[in-house]
Enzyme design. Structure first.
Site, mmCIF file in Angstrom:
data_model
loop_
_atom_site.group_PDB
_atom_site.id
_atom_site.type_symbol
_atom_site.label_atom_id
_atom_site.label_comp_id
_atom_site.label_asym_id
_atom_site.label_seq_id
_atom_site.Cartn_x
_atom_site.Cartn_y
_atom_site.Cartn_z
ATOM 1 N N GLN A 115 -35.643 25.563 74.684
ATOM 2 C CA GLN A 115 -35.548 24.142 74.400
ATOM 3 C C GLN A 115 -35.489 23.895 72.880
ATOM 4 O O GLN A 115 -36.208 24.472 71.985
ATOM 5 C CB GLN A 115 -36.850 23.254 74.729
ATOM 6 C CG GLN A 115 -37.110 21.900 74.126
ATOM 7 C CD GLN A 115 -38.704 21.478 74.620
ATOM 8 O OE1 GLN A 115 -38.946 21.779 75.882
ATOM 9 N NE2 GLN A 115 -38.998 20.558 73.929
ATOM 10 N N SER A 150 -39.403 28.864 72.456
ATOM 11 C CA SER A 150 -39.978 29.410 73.313
ATOM 12 C C SER A 150 -38.752 30.240 74.175
ATOM 13 O O SER A 150 -37.791 29.574 74.958
ATOM 14 C CB SER A 150 -40.767 28.842 74.369
ATOM 15 O OG SER A 150 -41.772 28.310 73.571
ATOM 16 N N GLU A 234 -42.944 17.357 81.100
ATOM 17 C CA GLU A 234 -43.497 18.524 80.491
ATOM 18 C C GLU A 234 -44.881 18.635 81.068
ATOM 19 O O GLU A 234 -45.488 19.567 80.884
ATOM 20 C CB GLU A 234 -43.325 18.480 78.947
ATOM 21 C CG GLU A 234 -43.994 19.721 78.470
ATOM 22 C CD GLU A 234 -43.561 19.875 76.850
ATOM 23 O OE1 GLU A 234 -43.511 21.095 76.437
ATOM 24 O OE2 GLU A 234 -43.589 18.897 76.399
#
Length: 382
Positions: A115, A150, A234
């Site tokens: 992301q 990440s 999310e």
């Protein structure tokens, strides 16, 4: 609301538990494991049945899968970002061509995603994004930097929020681009070493990286709307699996308190009981939200709840150990000196819980302005 599961759900749960017990062996390579999950049809549960390689499942069955996975001790997922963030975003905002190109490899565990949101000057405040994307014929040329990305060191693709209108400000003029990571000389990934000694997060530098024009999601200039939609996903089913992990961490803290005699302290007992009660409340709140509460502030409330709860658990994890928590290995984890045991890792990593995924300050602002209708905070206010 009935928080139980039907007999059909429990049959499904038993199937999940048996499969995981047979396949989730220790030491499994994470990339190989993603492909194993994909081949068995466990990635993309409940996606619309349009040939994307998924398995049909109700919402409660998705919850059962997530909970049993968390309990099984299976390897950490490398495909979480593609499956739980990108895929539902494409299902809502993507073109048929984008869905056909990107969803099957995610469902098969073949392509991993990261992301590209936060930047050095735009972490919690995504409207401050400065990474630029300039249209050049069939491509966009992307220049800028992302941070705290990440699993960027493992990913083949990155969804990037970039400014495609050079004269725009704040949330205007942003676009949501799908960018291949394998571009030597144009995309550079640098791992960030954390206090825990691990490097899940990375810096990513784009130096003229290319993204195809047809890989803009939701049309040019509508990136803010797409990005906000993704953040809502999310906090979906995966939060319930997260809570299973929290429960296991809490159980270890309670066991340590019993071993050290900490349970004789009424103040400590009260703190442990409060942690347990709040965890149960978070589960009910998550189930209520999944059931369609319609509350626009629910995602922010959930983030505030679990982040502060988990930080307090980290403090308890080292607190019940006393002075030994500041030293080297213990009987709990026979690690070498200066390496972290489970309690120390929990304490240090949870320091970031109230920052990543939307800081506490940002979540409170969202609740105040978008739910309670309070006046907007003046920009530049201290």
């Amino acid at each position: 609301m009935d928080f139980g599961f039907s007999q059909e759900d429990e049959t499904f749960r038993a199937e999940v538990r048996d499969w995981l017990a047979a396949h989730a062996g220790a030491g499994t390579d994470r990339r190989t494991w993603e492909r194993t999950l994909g081949k068995a049809g466990w990635i993309g549960l409940g996606w619309p049945e349009q040939g994307y390689g998924n398995r049909a499942a109700t919402l409660t069955q998705q919850v059962a899968w997530a909970e049993e996975y968390a309990r099984s001790g299976a390897p950490p997922r490398s495909g979480h970002i593609g499956e739980n963030l990108l895929a539902p975003t494409l299902l809502v905002h993507g073109t048929d061509e984008q869905k056909a190109r990107f969803l099957p490899p995610v469902a098969a565990g073949e392509e991993l995603w990261c992301q590209g949101y936060s930047e050095p000057g735009a972490g919690s405040d995504l409207a401050g994004v400065r990474t630029a994307a300039v249209r050049e014929g069939p491509h966009y040329r992307i220049t800028g930097q992302k941070i705290w990305t990440s699993l960027a060191h493992e990913a083949e693709w990155c969804f990037v929020l970039a400014r495609t209108d050079p004269g725009s400000r704040r949330h205007h003029g942003l676009s949501f681009l799908l960018v291949p990571m394998d571009q030597p000389g144009r995309v550079e990934v640098r791992p960030i070493r954390q206090m825990t000694g691990t490097s899940e997060f990375n810096e990513v530098f784009f130096d003229g990286a290319h993204a195809r024009a047809e890989h803009v999601v939701g049309a040019e200039g509508r990136g803010w709307q797409v990005a906000m939609s993704l953040l809502g996903f999310e906090r979906g089913v995966s939060t319930l699996a997260q809570q299973i992990g929290f429960a296991e961490e809490l159980a270890k803290v309670v066991a340590t308190a019993a071993e050290t005699g900490g349970l004789d302290d009424p103040v400590l007992r009260e703190r442990l009981v409060r942690q347990w009660a709040e965890l149960r409340t978070m589960r009910w709140n998550a189930l209520r939200t999944l059931g369609g509460s319609g509350d626009p502030g629910a995602p922010s409330v959930a983030k505030l709840l679990w982040a502060t709860w988990h930080q307090r658990l980290g403090e308890l994890a080292v607190g019940v150990r006393g002075a030994t928590a500041a030293a080297g290995p213990t009987a709990w984890s026979p690690a070498a000196p200066y390496e972290l045991d489970a309690a120390q890792h929990l304490f240090l990593f949870s320091r970031a819980d109230t920052i990543y995924g939307g800081s506490d300050q940002v979540q409170r602002t969202i609740i105040a302005e978008r739910v309670l209708g309070l006046p907007r905070e003046p920009k530049g206010a201290v």
